[in-house]
Design a protein around this motif. Sequence first.
Motif, PDB file in Angstrom:
ATOM      1  N   THR A  48       0.178  19.472  11.401  1.00  0.00           N
ATOM      2  CA  THR A  48      -0.498  20.697  11.803  1.00  0.00           C
ATOM      3  C   THR A  48      -0.312  20.888  13.307  1.00  0.00           C
ATOM      4  O   THR A  48       0.135  19.976  14.019  1.00  0.00           O
ATOM      5  N   ALA A  49      -0.682  22.044  13.798  1.00  0.00           N
ATOM      6  CA  ALA A  49      -0.580  22.305  15.232  1.00  0.00           C
ATOM      7  C   ALA A  49      -1.422  21.307  16.023  1.00  0.00           C
ATOM      8  O   ALA A  49      -1.006  20.812  17.079  1.00  0.00           O
ATOM      9  N   GLU A  50      -2.607  20.982  15.514  1.00  0.00           N
ATOM     10  CA  GLU A  50      -3.484  20.048  16.209  1.00  0.00           C
ATOM     11  C   GLU A  50      -2.895  18.634  16.207  1.00  0.00           C
ATOM     12  O   GLU A  50      -2.945  17.923  17.213  1.00  0.00           O
ATOM     13  N   GLU A  51      -2.320  18.247  15.080  1.00  0.00           N
ATOM     14  CA  GLU A  51      -1.716  16.913  14.987  1.00  0.00           C
ATOM     15  C   GLU A  51      -0.492  16.801  15.894  1.00  0.00           C
ATOM     16  O   GLU A  51      -0.270  15.758  16.524  1.00  0.00           O
ATOM     17  N   PHE A  52       0.271  17.873  15.971  1.00  0.00           N
ATOM     18  CA  PHE A  52       1.441  17.854  16.833  1.00  0.00           C
ATOM     19  C   PHE A  52       1.022  17.776  18.305  1.00  0.00           C
ATOM     20  O   PHE A  52       1.636  17.061  19.108  1.00  0.00           O
ATOM     21  N   ALA A  53      -0.020  18.495  18.669  1.00  0.00           N
ATOM     22  CA  ALA A  53      -0.529  18.429  20.040  1.00  0.00           C
ATOM     23  C   ALA A  53      -1.007  17.013  20.372  1.00  0.00           C
ATOM     24  O   ALA A  53      -0.825  16.528  21.495  1.00  0.00           O
ATOM     25  N   HIS A  54      -1.601  16.356  19.391  1.00  0.00           N
ATOM     26  CA  HIS A  54      -2.032  14.969  19.586  1.00  0.00           C
ATOM     27  C   HIS A  54      -0.828  14.067  19.810  1.00  0.00           C
ATOM     28  O   HIS A  54      -0.849  13.194  20.692  1.00  0.00           O
ATOM     29  N   TYR A  55       0.243  14.275  19.041  1.00  0.00           N
ATOM     30  CA  TYR A  55       1.462  13.500  19.267  1.00  0.00           C
ATOM     31  C   TYR A  55       1.985  13.716  20.686  1.00  0.00           C
ATOM     32  O   TYR A  55       2.352  12.760  21.377  1.00  0.00           O
ATOM     33  N   GLU A  56       2.038  14.950  21.113  1.00  0.00           N
ATOM     34  CA  GLU A  56       2.556  15.244  22.447  1.00  0.00           C
ATOM     35  C   GLU A  56       1.721  14.555  23.530  1.00  0.00           C
ATOM     36  O   GLU A  56       2.262  14.070  24.535  1.00  0.00           O
ATOM     37  N   GLN A  57       0.425  14.499  23.318  1.00  0.00           N
ATOM     38  CA  GLN A  57      -0.449  13.810  24.267  1.00  0.00           C
ATOM     39  C   GLN A  57      -0.133  12.325  24.304  1.00  0.00           C
ATOM     40  O   GLN A  57      -0.072  11.709  25.381  1.00  0.00           O
ATOM     41  N   ARG A  58       0.082  11.730  23.131  1.00  0.00           N
ATOM     42  CA  ARG A  58       0.430  10.310  23.069  1.00  0.00           C
ATOM     43  C   ARG A  58       1.769  10.051  23.757  1.00  0.00           C
ATOM     44  O   ARG A  58       1.918   9.102  24.527  1.00  0.00           O
ATOM     45  N   ALA A  59       2.742  10.902  23.483  1.00  0.00           N
ATOM     46  CA  ALA A  59       4.067  10.718  24.057  1.00  0.00           C
ATOM     47  C   ALA A  59       4.032  10.848  25.578  1.00  0.00           C
ATOM     48  O   ALA A  59       4.700  10.095  26.296  1.00  0.00           O
ATOM     49  N   ALA A  60       3.232  11.786  26.070  1.00  0.00           N
ATOM     50  CA  ALA A  60       3.157  12.020  27.517  1.00  0.00           C
ATOM     51  C   ALA A  60       2.605  10.819  28.260  1.00  0.00           C
ATOM     52  O   ALA A  60       2.882  10.633  29.453  1.00  0.00           O
ATOM     53  N   ALA A  61       1.821   9.999  27.569  1.00  0.00           N
ATOM     54  CA  ALA A  61       1.272   8.805  28.210  1.00  0.00           C
ATOM     55  C   ALA A  61       2.262   7.645  28.212  1.00  0.00           C
ATOM     56  O   ALA A  61       2.023   6.625  28.864  1.00  0.00           O
ATOM     57  N   LEU A  62       3.389   7.815  27.489  1.00  0.00           N
ATOM     58  CA  LEU A  62       4.322   6.709  27.305  1.00  0.00           C
ATOM     59  C   LEU A  62       5.685   6.925  27.951  1.00  0.00           C
ATOM     60  O   LEU A  62       6.492   5.992  28.008  1.00  0.00           O
ATOM     61  N   ALA A  63       5.960   8.131  28.418  1.00  0.00           N
ATOM     62  CA  ALA A  63       7.285   8.423  28.969  1.00  0.00           C
ATOM     63  C   ALA A  63       7.184   9.515  30.026  1.00  0.00           C
ATOM     64  O   ALA A  63       6.281  10.359  29.981  1.00  0.00           O
ATOM     65  N   PRO A  64       8.114   9.539  30.984  1.00  0.00           N
ATOM     66  CA  PRO A  64       8.078  10.545  32.039  1.00  0.00           C
ATOM     67  C   PRO A  64       8.453  11.930  31.513  1.00  0.00           C
ATOM     68  O   PRO A  64       9.156  12.056  30.505  1.00  0.00           O
ATOM     69  N   PRO A  65       8.017  12.987  32.202  1.00  0.00           N
ATOM     70  CA  PRO A  65       8.247  14.351  31.719  1.00  0.00           C
ATOM     71  C   PRO A  65       9.723  14.701  31.540  1.00  0.00           C
ATOM     72  O   PRO A  65      10.079  15.391  30.579  1.00  0.00           O
TER      73      PRO A  65
ATOM     74  N   PRO B  22       0.835  -1.213   0.000  1.00  0.00           N
ATOM     75  CA  PRO B  22       0.000   0.000   0.000  1.00  0.00           C
ATOM     76  C   PRO B  22       0.864   1.254   0.000  1.00  0.00           C
ATOM     77  O   PRO B  22       1.894   1.319   0.660  1.00  0.00           O
ATOM     78  N   THR B  23       0.441   2.217  -0.795  1.00  0.00           N
ATOM     79  CA  THR B  23       1.197   3.465  -0.877  1.00  0.00           C
ATOM     80  C   THR B  23       0.529   4.520  -0.005  1.00  0.00           C
ATOM     81  O   THR B  23      -0.691   4.701  -0.033  1.00  0.00           O
ATOM     82  N   ARG B  24       1.344   5.188   0.792  1.00  0.00           N
ATOM     83  CA  ARG B  24       0.862   6.278   1.638  1.00  0.00           C
ATOM     84  C   ARG B  24       1.842   7.425   1.532  1.00  0.00           C
ATOM     85  O   ARG B  24       3.038   7.238   1.294  1.00  0.00           O
ATOM     86  N   SER B  25       1.340   8.613   1.743  1.00  0.00           N
ATOM     87  CA  SER B  25       2.221   9.773   1.778  1.00  0.00           C
ATOM     88  C   SER B  25       2.977   9.768   3.095  1.00  0.00           C
ATOM     89  O   SER B  25       2.562   9.120   4.064  1.00  0.00           O
ATOM     90  N   PRO B  26       4.094  10.493   3.173  1.00  0.00           N
ATOM     91  CA  PRO B  26       4.796  10.594   4.458  1.00  0.00           C
ATOM     92  C   PRO B  26       3.894  11.101   5.586  1.00  0.00           C
ATOM     93  O   PRO B  26       3.998  10.631   6.718  1.00  0.00           O
ATOM     94  N   HIS B  27       3.009  12.037   5.271  1.00  0.00           N
ATOM     95  CA  HIS B  27       2.104  12.562   6.286  1.00  0.00           C
ATOM     96  C   HIS B  27       1.148  11.486   6.773  1.00  0.00           C
ATOM     97  O   HIS B  27       0.949  11.305   7.993  1.00  0.00           O
ATOM     98  N   GLU B  28       0.556  10.743   5.858  1.00  0.00           N
ATOM     99  CA  GLU B  28      -0.367   9.673   6.248  1.00  0.00           C
ATOM    100  C   GLU B  28       0.343   8.606   7.076  1.00  0.00           C
ATOM    101  O   GLU B  28      -0.195   8.115   8.077  1.00  0.00           O
ATOM    102  N   ALA B  29       1.561   8.263   6.662  1.00  0.00           N
ATOM    103  CA  ALA B  29       2.319   7.250   7.398  1.00  0.00           C
ATOM    104  C   ALA B  29       2.668   7.736   8.799  1.00  0.00           C
ATOM    105  O   ALA B  29       2.622   6.961   9.762  1.00  0.00           O
ATOM    106  N   LEU B  30       2.994   9.009   8.925  1.00  0.00           N
ATOM    107  CA  LEU B  30       3.353   9.550  10.232  1.00  0.00           C
ATOM    108  C   LEU B  30       2.155   9.569  11.173  1.00  0.00           C
ATOM    109  O   LEU B  30       2.275   9.204  12.357  1.00  0.00           O
ATOM    110  N   ILE B  31       0.998   9.960  10.674  1.00  0.00           N
ATOM    111  CA  ILE B  31      -0.207   9.953  11.510  1.00  0.00           C
ATOM    112  C   ILE B  31      -0.530   8.541  11.967  1.00  0.00           C
ATOM    113  O   ILE B  31      -0.861   8.296  13.147  1.00  0.00           O
ATOM    114  N   ALA B  32      -0.414   7.572  11.062  1.00  0.00           N
ATOM    115  CA  ALA B  32      -0.679   6.182  11.432  1.00  0.00           C
ATOM    116  C   ALA B  32       0.324   5.693  12.472  1.00  0.00           C
ATOM    117  O   ALA B  32      -0.031   4.943  13.393  1.00  0.00           O
TER     118      ALA B  32
END
Length: 289
Positions: free
Chosen positions: A264-281, A141-151
């Motif tokens: 986007t800013a919203e996507e980056f904030a979502h990443y930060e939320q995911r990361a915060a649940a997986l590692a200490p501050p 399956p072909t995906r753009s870098p953006h699509e792959a990163l979100i996944a």
Amino acid sequence: MRYRSADEDSARWDDFPFRAGDIVISTRSKSGTTWAQMICALLVFQDPELPAPLSELSPWLDWLILPRADMYARLEAQQHRRFIKTHTPLDGLPLDPRATYLVVARHPLDLAVSLFHQSANLDRARMAALLGTPTPTGTRPTRSPHEALIAWIDRDVEPADALDSLPGVMWHLRDAWARRNDPNIVLIHYADLVNDLDGEMRRLAHRLSIDVPEQRWPTLVQAASFAHMRERAETLAPDPSGIMQSRTAFFRRGSSGAGRELLTAEEFAHYEQRAAALAPPDLLTWLHR
């Protein structure tokens, strides 16, 4: 803990005969593994003209392509100070007090983008032939870098089942971070190699108790630069069995920020939320610099 994938098995470290001074380079894929290997090679040999291809000087012990007995024999025959590659987290390795363990970290978003491009550069039919597995059929399956990163950000998986996933990356680094004050554990940040290669090489030389004559430093630092390594991709890319379509493409960018640029800013904030649940501050503060 034992870690296994289609082409690697951490159990190959069981009963490994360590020597005093051994260096183990433990990283996640596309986090600066080859860069750390090159720096170690330059510090050990103190000459930009290495005596053999980098992958021969610093083999990947976990890799199933080469039989374990052959790998052990190759390392036993080495007379220089050994520096060995692994993608196994520290909790899957024998931690020998005679060895120094280098853990290289990279911003996870940049790692993910680099993984995307590396995946496209692999000759999967060649890999299957070497591993003795069925040749892949059909179209990937072909995906753009953006699509792959979100996944990649959203993938929810057990860390041990996919160490190059976001949960796997954080598992590897969280364990190393907890050991960072141990005398034989050294953490290296990819961004520091980008921003202060000379300083990081000197810091590592100090931690490894390697003396380098002052007049040699400019030559060694130049040889460790990303541009210089890309020019010498044929001997420096980790491709002893010819599984890459292009060795030059392995050294694609060598800088930071590629992942953030795609979100986007919203996507980056979502990443930060995911990361915060997986590692200490405190780890995240260091990792996200």
